[in-house]
Design an enzyme around this catalytic site. Structure first.
Site, mmCIF file in Angstrom:
data_model
loop_
_atom_site.group_PDB
_atom_site.id
_atom_site.type_symbol
_atom_site.label_atom_id
_atom_site.label_comp_id
_atom_site.label_asym_id
_atom_site.label_seq_id
_atom_site.Cartn_x
_atom_site.Cartn_y
_atom_site.Cartn_z
ATOM 1 N N HIS A 136 55.620 46.376 72.110
ATOM 2 C CA HIS A 136 55.600 44.882 71.385
ATOM 3 C C HIS A 136 56.329 45.003 70.170
ATOM 4 C CE1 HIS A 136 53.767 41.890 68.779
ATOM 5 N NE2 HIS A 136 53.015 41.444 69.630
ATOM 6 N N GLY A 138 48.432 66.614 57.279
ATOM 7 C CA GLY A 138 48.881 67.982 56.259
ATOM 8 C C GLY A 138 49.961 67.450 55.484
ATOM 9 N N CYS A 161 51.606 65.862 49.989
ATOM 10 C CA CYS A 161 51.811 64.700 49.771
ATOM 11 C C CYS A 161 50.652 63.688 50.534
ATOM 12 C CB CYS A 161 53.042 64.034 49.944
ATOM 13 S SG CYS A 161 54.389 64.593 48.846
ATOM 14 N N LYS A 207 54.386 55.439 44.255
ATOM 15 C CA LYS A 207 54.430 56.923 44.787
ATOM 16 C C LYS A 207 53.081 57.277 45.615
ATOM 17 C CE LYS A 207 55.343 61.131 45.915
ATOM 18 N NZ LYS A 207 56.060 61.722 46.843
ATOM 19 N N THR A 214 50.629 69.076 41.471
ATOM 20 C CA THR A 214 49.571 68.272 40.812
ATOM 21 C C THR A 214 48.220 68.267 41.753
ATOM 22 O OG1 THR A 214 50.616 66.269 41.489
ATOM 23 C CG2 THR A 214 50.627 66.728 39.117
ATOM 24 N N VAL A 231 61.058 62.611 49.939
ATOM 25 C CA VAL A 231 61.835 63.589 50.953
ATOM 26 C C VAL A 231 60.904 64.066 51.972
ATOM 27 C CG1 VAL A 231 63.563 64.185 49.107
ATOM 28 C CG2 VAL A 231 61.322 65.464 49.418
#
Length: 407
Positions: A246, A259, A262, A208, A89, A157
């Site tokens: 911390h 990059g 996703c 997602k 997509t 993944v």
């Protein structure tokens, strides 16, 4: 609603996610798996037991399921009991999501659907896509209304560790109704050992996008810190290590941008749809894209300084093309953007490009990373591959480490 066992499953899309998922399903499940791709060369390679990308352990697993008769690939779908849409997509030129591949893949299986079938979208999708694909199916096959199961189930993944993560990571399963979510859960439970979380399709779709947008925002914070530290001559790696002492702070490492298919892409799915609400998400994208341009200018300045000091042009080693360490994936890679820009804009400079995870690359001649390091005046680390960490620091060279390769 009709049910029934799944004896054959069809995965449409044999890319970085579709092929590993199909192979794992064939290896761990109890049904025949068909992998479909429109690229004949990918189908041919797959059926011969070869991968068209690098993923540790996957090729031997592919060969095993082919030999066992549990998996084969084709350029066209076949009648099955379950259909999985795992196609790209991408973004349009205006950075809105392009769902045409999902639509085309859905169209390709509509004639094959029968009552009791399971239809699942795994492709990253804008909120509402699964319901729109359901409407598309029923507009052409009205007799299937309330007789098939439709769900959205995105992957979680990490390239380089896919076999483990496809099996052990939790997954979110969003059905267009409760029956669909349950049916999808039954299939994934064959090979997923992580927890399967049922919800509705729109929640799963946004989940997602939110997961990857969250990572983008976190990386943007780290990249901003690197800019501040450069200005103040502070070691950003030491700063982050100290801050992370911390108990409730966990700052990520900066890089030369962001990059991957996703994290660098998914935030636009939210930002383009909700421009008034997603202000932080949009700003994080700006920061991470700016960091890549900043890296380019920093390298150019180093080249000019060397030329003024030594009265000659330097040889520059550009170390890494992949978007993250120890893989061969160049999708949306900021390192590749840096290299491409420098080679185009600094024609008089001699560059040595090294990517140890690629044997060759059509765009550039690749150099062995040791030779590139030894024979260059300026060494630029863009991706923190494990091979680079074996190099000894040489204070006679100008070292620009944008990814913590030597830390």
């Amino acid at each position: 609603m009709a049910t029934g066992n799944i004896h054959k499953a069809c995965f449409v899309g044999l890319g970085y996610v579709g092929l590993p998922t199909a192979v794992i399903a064939a290896s761990e499940g109890d049904c025949e798996i068909l992998g479909v791709d429109v690229n004949p060369s990918i189908v041919e390679m797959t059926n011969s037991g070869r991968l068209h990308f690098v993923e540790q352990g996957l090729e031997s697993l592919l060969q095993s399921v082919i030999k066992g008769g549990k998996f084969h690939a084709s350029i066209t779908p076949e009648i099955s009991d379950a259909y999985f849409i795992v196609v790209p997509t991408p973004l349009n030129s205006d950075r809105t999501p392009d769902v045409s591949y999902v639509e085309a893949a859905t169209e390709s299986v509509i004639p094959l659907l029968k009552p009791g079938d399971l239809f699942i979208i795994e492709s990253t999708s804008p909120v509402g896509t699964t319901n729109r694909m359901a409407e598309l199916i029923f507009s052409k096959r009205s007799e299937l209304k309330d007789k098939i199961f439709i769900a959205y189930c995105p992957e979680r993944v990490l390239p380089g560790n896919m076999i483990y993560e496809l099996v052990h990571n939790d997954r979110v399963i969003g059905g267009i109704n409760e029956e669909s979510a349950v049916k999808a859960e039954q299939f994934y439970s064959q090979f997923v050992k992580g927890v399967l979380h049922r919800t509705d399709a729109k929640t799963a779709e946004l989940c997602k996008l939110v997961e990857n947008s969250s990572r983008d925002v976190q990386i943007a914070f780290a990249n901003e810190l690197s800019l501040i530290c450069e200005r103040e001559e502070i070691n950003v790696w030491e700063l982050i290590a100290l801050a992370n002492r911390h108990p409730r702070v966990n700052i990520l490492k900066p890089g030369c941008g962001v990059g991957g298919h996703c994290i660098a892409v998914d935030p636009y799915f939210i930002a383009s749809t909700y421009p008034n609400e997603a202000r932080l998400i949009s700003k994080a994208r700006e920061v991470n894209k700016f960091k890549t341009m900043w890296v380019i200018e920093r390298i150019k300045n180093a080249i000019l300084e060397f030329e003024k000091r030594e009265l000659r042009l330097p040889c520059v080693a550009l170390m890494g093309l992949a978007f993250k360490p120890d893989i061969d994936d160049l999708r949306e890679s900021p390192a590749e953007v840096v290299v491409s820009h420098l080679l185009d804009s600094c024609a008089d400079v001699r560059f040595k490009v090294s990517e140890p995870n690629l044997k060759r690359y059509d765009k550039y001649m690749l150099s062995d990373y040791r030779e590139a390091y030894d024979n260059s005046d300026i060494v630029v680390f863009l991706t923190a591959h494990k091979e680079f960490k074996r190099l000894s620091f040489d204070n006679t060279k100008v070292i620009l480490d944008f990814c913590g390769a030597l830390v």
